[in-house]
Design an enzyme around this catalytic site. Structure first.
Site, PDB file in Angstrom:
ATOM      1  N   LYS A 179      33.920  32.631  38.853  1.00 40.00           N
ATOM      2  CA  LYS A 179      32.816  33.548  38.542  1.00 40.00           C
ATOM      3  C   LYS A 179      32.903  33.995  37.079  1.00 40.00           C
ATOM      4  CE  LYS A 179      32.391  34.936  43.355  1.00 40.00           C
ATOM      5  NZ  LYS A 179      32.703  35.881  44.428  1.00 40.00           N
TER       6      LYS A 179
ATOM      7  N   GLN B 276      35.658  41.398  45.166  1.00 40.91           N
ATOM      8  CA  GLN B 276      35.926  40.176  45.923  1.00 40.91           C
ATOM      9  C   GLN B 276      36.465  40.535  47.306  1.00 40.91           C
ATOM     10  OE1 GLN B 276      35.013  37.170  44.905  1.00 40.91           O
ATOM     11  NE2 GLN B 276      35.821  36.125  46.684  1.00 40.91           N
TER      12      GLN B 276
ATOM     13  N   ASP C 216      26.038  41.390  44.736  1.00 42.29           N
ATOM     14  CA  ASP C 216      26.408  40.684  45.967  1.00 42.29           C
ATOM     15  C   ASP C 216      25.363  40.908  47.068  1.00 42.29           C
ATOM     16  OD1 ASP C 216      28.690  39.081  46.146  1.00 42.29           O
ATOM     17  OD2 ASP C 216      30.052  40.800  46.215  1.00 42.29           O
TER      18      ASP C 216
HETATM   19  N1  GUN Z   1      34.326  36.479  49.548  1.00 44.49           N
HETATM   20  C1  GUN Z   1      33.783  35.317  49.997  1.00 44.49           C
HETATM   21  N2  GUN Z   1      32.497  35.191  49.581  1.00 44.49           N
HETATM   22  C2  GUN Z   1      32.226  36.298  48.859  1.00 44.49           C
HETATM   23  C3  GUN Z   1      31.062  36.740  48.170  1.00 44.49           C
HETATM   24  O1  GUN Z   1      30.005  36.092  48.149  1.00 44.49           O
HETATM   25  N3  GUN Z   1      31.183  37.942  47.542  1.00 44.49           N
HETATM   26  C4  GUN Z   1      32.326  38.679  47.581  1.00 44.49           C
HETATM   27  N4  GUN Z   1      32.334  39.851  46.948  1.00 44.49           N
HETATM   28  N5  GUN Z   1      33.406  38.294  48.214  1.00 44.49           N
HETATM   29  C5  GUN Z   1      33.365  37.108  48.840  1.00 44.49           C
END
Ligand code: GUN
Length: 299
Positions: A53, A97, A120
């Protein structure tokens, strides 16, 4: 049957080009879109996602801030970090995350993020907007990416039986919410660990979307000929023949199903690249909205 490979990477490349144009327009107005990613602990899969990311932000010339904290970070300290980022004008998007360590209440953490920065799309305000079909929120990146990718490949889900396998807040539930909206018009069935006779349901699917997180769970006998498959799974399995001793596979047994399906996403290179680019897209949108708010007279 000719099976189409749904390569999210190609669609994502096109979206990135559009984003680059929007980012330079923002920069001309003095705004650099910024994404802050918080990771608590050192789970290898999470560390690798967070690294991707950050790199995606940098590649697009966006501001990227990664906050790495040890697994014993207190909930109060995490909430304080989020509060600071909520107030930071350089940060337009905030993401924690998931999963977070068990001593931290994930609901409290998500609720602490300013919904205007919740790229998100996990904050209850944004989940509510998505469910009622109201603009102005953010759609979660994985299901949003799957929807955009299906459209890009000309796969119309209107009136089709779409079976979603998995009911997580990250993939299954938002996927169902997006596809059942008026204008998208899919007939959605959501299956999960307590579903009886799963195979009887998945075999009805014109389109099957899996986000269950179990390697090679969807087998060839579970789908009908001509099915379209989007696989959001990315599961690490041991493979002594691989250089690192492991490799990533989807929830779907790709090799067994690929000749039966009319279209299918590979893992890697299918849904994953779409997830990252939709997160970037949400962050650019958050920056555009913040600029718009600044331009508005205060009443
Ligand atoms: N863990 C797995 N997929 C995601 C996501 O799309 N966003 C976040 N914040 N954590 C994750």
């Amino acid at each position: 049957m000719g099976t189409r490979l749904l390569e999210g990477k190609e669609v994502a490349d096109r979206i990135r080009k559009d984003l680059a144009v929007r980012i330079s327009a923002l920069k001309e107005k003095g705004v650099v879109p910024g994404l802050a990613v918080i990771i608590v602990g050192d789970d290898p899969a999470s560390v690798s996602y967070v690294t991707m990311k950050g790199k995606a932000c940098q590649d697009l010339g966006m501001y990227s801030l990664t906050v790495r904290k040890p697994a014993d970070l207190s909930e109060a300290d995490l909430l304080q970090i989020i509060n600071g980022l909520n107030r930071d004008p350089k940060v337009h998007g905030i993401l924690v995350q998931l999963p977070v360590p068990r001593h931290i209440d994930v609901g409290k953490v998500i609720a602490a993020i300013d919904p205007k920065k919740d790229v998100d799309g996990f904050h209850p305000t944004n989940v509510g907007k998505m469910l009622i079909g109201e603009d102005g929120g953010f759609l979660p990146a994985t299901p949003y990416g799957i929807h955009v990718m299906l459209k890009a490949y000309g796969i119309d889900v209107a009136g089709k039986n779409v079976v979603v396998v998995g009911r997580s807040n990250i993939v299954g539930k938002p996927m169902a919410a997006i596809l059942m909206q008026k204008g998208v018009d899919a007939t959605v069935t959501v299956c999960h660990s307590r579903t009886k006779d799963l195979k009887a349901i998945t075999r009805q699917a014109d389109v099957l979307i899996s986000g269950i997180g179990k390697p090679l769970f969807i087998t060839a006998d579970m789908v009908k000929d001509g099915v379209v498959i989007a696989d959001a799974g990315s599961n690490r399995i041991d493979d002594p023949s691989a250089k690192k001793g492991y490799r990533f596979v989807g929830d779907v047994d790709f090799d067994a199903i690929k000749d039966k399906a009319s279209a299918i996403t590979p893992v890697p290179g299918g849904v994953g690249p779409m997830t990252i680019v939709m997160l970037m897209s949400n962050t650019v949108l958050a920056a555009e909205r913040s600029l718009e708010r600044q331009g508005r007279p205060k009443v």
